[in-house]
Write a protein that holds these residues in place. Structure first.
Motif, PDB file in Angstrom:
ATOM      1  N   TYR A  63      48.594  25.300  19.688  1.00 20.09           N
ATOM      2  CA  TYR A  63      49.050  26.317  19.096  1.00 20.09           C
ATOM      3  C   TYR A  63      49.284  27.574  19.869  1.00 20.09           C
ATOM      4  O   TYR A  63      49.947  28.618  19.746  1.00 20.09           O
ATOM      5  CB  TYR A  63      48.140  26.488  18.067  1.00 20.09           C
ATOM      6  CG  TYR A  63      48.240  26.253  16.482  1.00 20.09           C
ATOM      7  CD1 TYR A  63      49.431  26.756  15.992  1.00 20.09           C
ATOM      8  CD2 TYR A  63      47.634  24.976  16.059  1.00 20.09           C
ATOM      9  CE1 TYR A  63      49.685  25.987  14.760  1.00 20.09           C
ATOM     10  CE2 TYR A  63      47.978  24.388  15.341  1.00 20.09           C
ATOM     11  CZ  TYR A  63      48.861  24.380  14.408  1.00 20.09           C
ATOM     12  OH  TYR A  63      48.941  23.888  12.410  1.00 20.09           O
ATOM     13  N   ALA A  65      50.200  27.001  22.860  1.00 22.98           N
ATOM     14  CA  ALA A  65      51.767  27.013  23.509  1.00 22.98           C
ATOM     15  C   ALA A  65      52.849  26.982  23.039  1.00 22.98           C
ATOM     16  O   ALA A  65      53.836  26.816  23.495  1.00 22.98           O
ATOM     17  CB  ALA A  65      51.565  25.500  23.463  1.00 22.98           C
ATOM     18  N   LEU A  66      52.601  27.418  21.333  1.00 23.60           N
ATOM     19  CA  LEU A  66      53.389  28.047  20.753  1.00 23.60           C
ATOM     20  C   LEU A  66      54.081  29.064  20.890  1.00 23.60           C
ATOM     21  O   LEU A  66      54.687  29.969  20.359  1.00 23.60           O
ATOM     22  CB  LEU A  66      53.305  27.478  18.852  1.00 23.60           C
ATOM     23  CG  LEU A  66      53.094  26.381  18.682  1.00 23.60           C
ATOM     24  CD1 LEU A  66      52.804  26.078  16.899  1.00 23.60           C
ATOM     25  CD2 LEU A  66      54.673  25.475  18.856  1.00 23.60           C
ATOM     26  N   LEU A  67      53.826  29.627  21.620  1.00 23.85           N
ATOM     27  CA  LEU A  67      53.510  31.313  22.064  1.00 23.85           C
ATOM     28  C   LEU A  67      54.628  31.588  23.072  1.00 23.85           C
ATOM     29  O   LEU A  67      53.998  30.863  24.001  1.00 23.85           O
ATOM     30  CB  LEU A  67      52.256  31.902  21.945  1.00 23.85           C
ATOM     31  CG  LEU A  67      51.517  31.921  20.379  1.00 23.85           C
ATOM     32  CD1 LEU A  67      50.464  32.485  20.509  1.00 23.85           C
ATOM     33  CD2 LEU A  67      52.014  33.073  19.404  1.00 23.85           C
ATOM     34  N   ARG A  68      55.318  32.053  23.115  1.00 27.57           N
ATOM     35  CA  ARG A  68      56.586  32.621  24.117  1.00 27.57           C
ATOM     36  C   ARG A  68      55.410  34.191  25.321  1.00 27.57           C
ATOM     37  O   ARG A  68      55.257  34.989  24.270  1.00 27.57           O
ATOM     38  CB  ARG A  68      57.672  32.755  24.164  1.00 27.57           C
ATOM     39  CG  ARG A  68      58.109  31.733  23.961  1.00 27.57           C
ATOM     40  CD  ARG A  68      59.298  31.634  24.551  1.00 27.57           C
ATOM     41  NE  ARG A  68      60.062  30.924  23.517  1.00 27.57           N
ATOM     42  CZ  ARG A  68      61.498  30.750  22.910  1.00 27.57           C
ATOM     43  NH1 ARG A  68      61.979  31.676  22.541  1.00 27.57           N
ATOM     44  NH2 ARG A  68      61.897  29.748  22.342  1.00 27.57           N
ATOM     45  N   GLY A  82      56.798  37.109  25.093  1.00 26.99           N
ATOM     46  CA  GLY A  82      56.616  37.855  24.109  1.00 26.99           C
ATOM     47  C   GLY A  82      56.204  37.954  22.914  1.00 26.99           C
ATOM     48  O   GLY A  82      55.693  39.506  22.789  1.00 26.99           O
ATOM     49  N   ASP A  83      55.597  36.718  22.546  1.00 29.14           N
ATOM     50  CA  ASP A  83      54.869  36.803  21.331  1.00 29.14           C
ATOM     51  C   ASP A  83      53.936  37.190  21.184  1.00 29.14           C
ATOM     52  O   ASP A  83      53.482  38.025  20.603  1.00 29.14           O
ATOM     53  CB  ASP A  83      54.917  35.002  21.660  1.00 29.14           C
ATOM     54  CG  ASP A  83      56.041  34.706  20.132  1.00 29.14           C
ATOM     55  OD1 ASP A  83      56.887  35.976  19.620  1.00 29.14           O
ATOM     56  OD2 ASP A  83      56.334  33.102  20.909  1.00 29.14           O
ATOM     57  N   VAL A 122      53.958  40.842  21.135  1.00 28.11           N
ATOM     58  CA  VAL A 122      53.611  42.017  20.053  1.00 28.11           C
ATOM     59  C   VAL A 122      53.043  41.422  19.068  1.00 28.11           C
ATOM     60  O   VAL A 122      52.750  41.986  18.587  1.00 28.11           O
ATOM     61  CB  VAL A 122      55.099  40.799  19.043  1.00 28.11           C
ATOM     62  CG1 VAL A 122      55.262  41.028  17.615  1.00 28.11           C
ATOM     63  CG2 VAL A 122      56.858  41.701  19.832  1.00 28.11           C
ATOM     64  N   ALA A 123      52.073  39.817  19.043  1.00 29.46           N
ATOM     65  CA  ALA A 123      50.822  39.986  18.165  1.00 29.46           C
ATOM     66  C   ALA A 123      49.674  40.818  18.850  1.00 29.46           C
ATOM     67  O   ALA A 123      48.669  41.351  18.365  1.00 29.46           O
ATOM     68  CB  ALA A 123      50.225  38.456  19.050  1.00 29.46           C
ATOM     69  N   GLY A 175      50.644  44.445  17.607  1.00 26.88           N
ATOM     70  CA  GLY A 175      50.345  44.898  16.063  1.00 26.88           C
ATOM     71  C   GLY A 175      48.482  44.701  15.635  1.00 26.88           C
ATOM     72  O   GLY A 175      48.262  45.136  15.166  1.00 26.88           O
ATOM     73  N   ALA A 176      48.333  43.787  17.405  1.00 26.85           N
ATOM     74  CA  ALA A 176      46.547  44.121  16.614  1.00 26.85           C
ATOM     75  C   ALA A 176      46.419  45.372  17.370  1.00 26.85           C
ATOM     76  O   ALA A 176      45.290  45.697  16.274  1.00 26.85           O
ATOM     77  CB  ALA A 176      45.979  42.952  17.465  1.00 26.85           C
ATOM     78  N   LEU A 200      47.743  48.035  16.737  1.00 24.20           N
ATOM     79  CA  LEU A 200      48.161  48.935  15.881  1.00 24.20           C
ATOM     80  C   LEU A 200      47.024  48.877  15.031  1.00 24.20           C
ATOM     81  O   LEU A 200      47.065  50.534  14.353  1.00 24.20           O
ATOM     82  CB  LEU A 200      49.582  48.491  15.158  1.00 24.20           C
ATOM     83  CG  LEU A 200      50.528  49.310  13.937  1.00 24.20           C
ATOM     84  CD1 LEU A 200      50.551  50.121  14.610  1.00 24.20           C
ATOM     85  CD2 LEU A 200      51.543  48.872  13.450  1.00 24.20           C
ATOM     86  N   VAL A 201      46.627  47.520  14.052  1.00 23.86           N
ATOM     87  CA  VAL A 201      45.938  47.737  12.947  1.00 23.86           C
ATOM     88  C   VAL A 201      44.542  48.469  12.983  1.00 23.86           C
ATOM     89  O   VAL A 201      43.996  49.039  12.452  1.00 23.86           O
ATOM     90  CB  VAL A 201      45.884  46.983  13.227  1.00 23.86           C
ATOM     91  CG1 VAL A 201      44.379  45.863  11.585  1.00 23.86           C
ATOM     92  CG2 VAL A 201      46.561  45.201  12.773  1.00 23.86           C
TER      93      VAL A 201
END
Lengths: 168, 125
Positions: B4, B6-9, B11-12, B15-16, B19-20, B22-23
């Motif tokens: 899983y 490996a599915l992140l670039r 930029g991801d 962003v992730a 986002g965390a 920000l929360v």
């Protein structure tokens, strides 16, 4: 008498198929018990994401619109507040996806698109509730909780969408 | 798990993590702001009055349009009446949490609840 025949293209069929898939995911979403009203995984957004990345924004717009209208009819909540909220959320997240599509290709995969879209979805719904449905109610204490679940949902849906895109 | 990740670039990840963050900021501001302590009333950009929330009282603030009446009762505050045309700050009702504010823009009056932690005064140094 003239018989009018509606010609459908292959793309129409594809959009209809994908919209049907999105609607069934929306049903699963609606059937899942939710601890707090408004907290849902938003599984149908996986379809929106996959369509967006594979077939472009116009197709994603069609699939989302068909899903919101037809799905809410099937769930018996067409034109209810729930429908308005669902439409507003879908519009806000598509708007964010459209804005992100201006970024150079390759910067973001599904997760990077999905998390901002989920935040936009949540923000639009909370704004609508705060301004229209329950004005004067203080929603701020709810915002961090909704934001946390939007982040989580966006992350998981993005991972699933990316996996689907790579494996199929 | 590795499959899983490996599915992140890159930029991801950005962003992730953004986002965390920000929360986390939202939680800090909304949930952990500490108890409400006092009310800060401003008029035309100046502090008009600072009032504790413990004592019930009424504050009358003169502005360009007339008098704005603020009521403090039961550790909450609200704008009771305001000469503004749309009555947004009156309709907001009671405010009680740190960071909450009722703003009467036409009469240039704002009421803000302030928590204990954000207040720094010269005694702290």
């Amino acid at each position: 008498m003239t018989v009018s025949v509606i010609e459908t293209t292959g793309e129409d069929h594809r959009i209809a198929r994908l919209a049907a898939l999105a609607i069934s995911l929306m049903w699963i979403d609606a059937a899942l018990p939710s601890p707090v009203p408004g907290i849902k995984p938003g599984l149908a957004n996986i379809v929106t994401l996959v369509v967006l990345r594979r077939h472009g924004l116009v197709s994603a717009l069609w699939v989302a619109a068909l899903r919101v209208v037809a799905g809410s009819m099937l769930l018996g909540r067409f034109l209810t507040p729930g429908f308005v909220l669902s439409a507003a959320g879908a519009m806000a997240s598509l708007l964010v996806l459209w804005l992100l599509s201006w970024l150079p290709r390759g910067w973001l995969a599904s997760v990077g698109l999905s998390i901002p879209a989920a935040f936009a979805h949540m923000a639009a719904q909370l704004l609508l509730v705060g301004i229209w449905f329950m004005p004067g109610l203080n929603l701020w204490p709810l915002v961090p909780g909704f934001a946390l679940f939007a982040w989580l949902g966006g992350l998981v849906n993005g991972l699933v969408a990316e996996r689907l895109l790579r494996n199929t | 798990m590795r499959a899983y990740l490996a599915l992140l670039r890159p930029g991801d990840w950005l962003v992730a993590l953004g986002g965390a963050a920000l929360v986390a900021v939202l939680m800090q501001h909304v949930w952990l702001a500490g108890p409400a302590d006092h009310v800060l009333v401003r008029q035309g950009g100046h502090v008009f009055c600072v009032a504790g929330l413990l004592a019930d009282r009424e504050i009358v603030v003169p502005g360009p349009l007339g008098l704005t009446r603020i009521r403090i009762a039961g550790r909450r505050a609200r704008v009771e009446s305001d000469p503004g045309p749309r009555q947004l700050c009156v309709r907001q009702g009671w405010i009680s949490r740190p960071g909450e504010a009722a703003i009467c823009l036409p009469n240039q009056v704002s009421v803000e609840i302030v928590g204990r932690q954000v207040v720094y005064d010269s005694l702290s140094y």
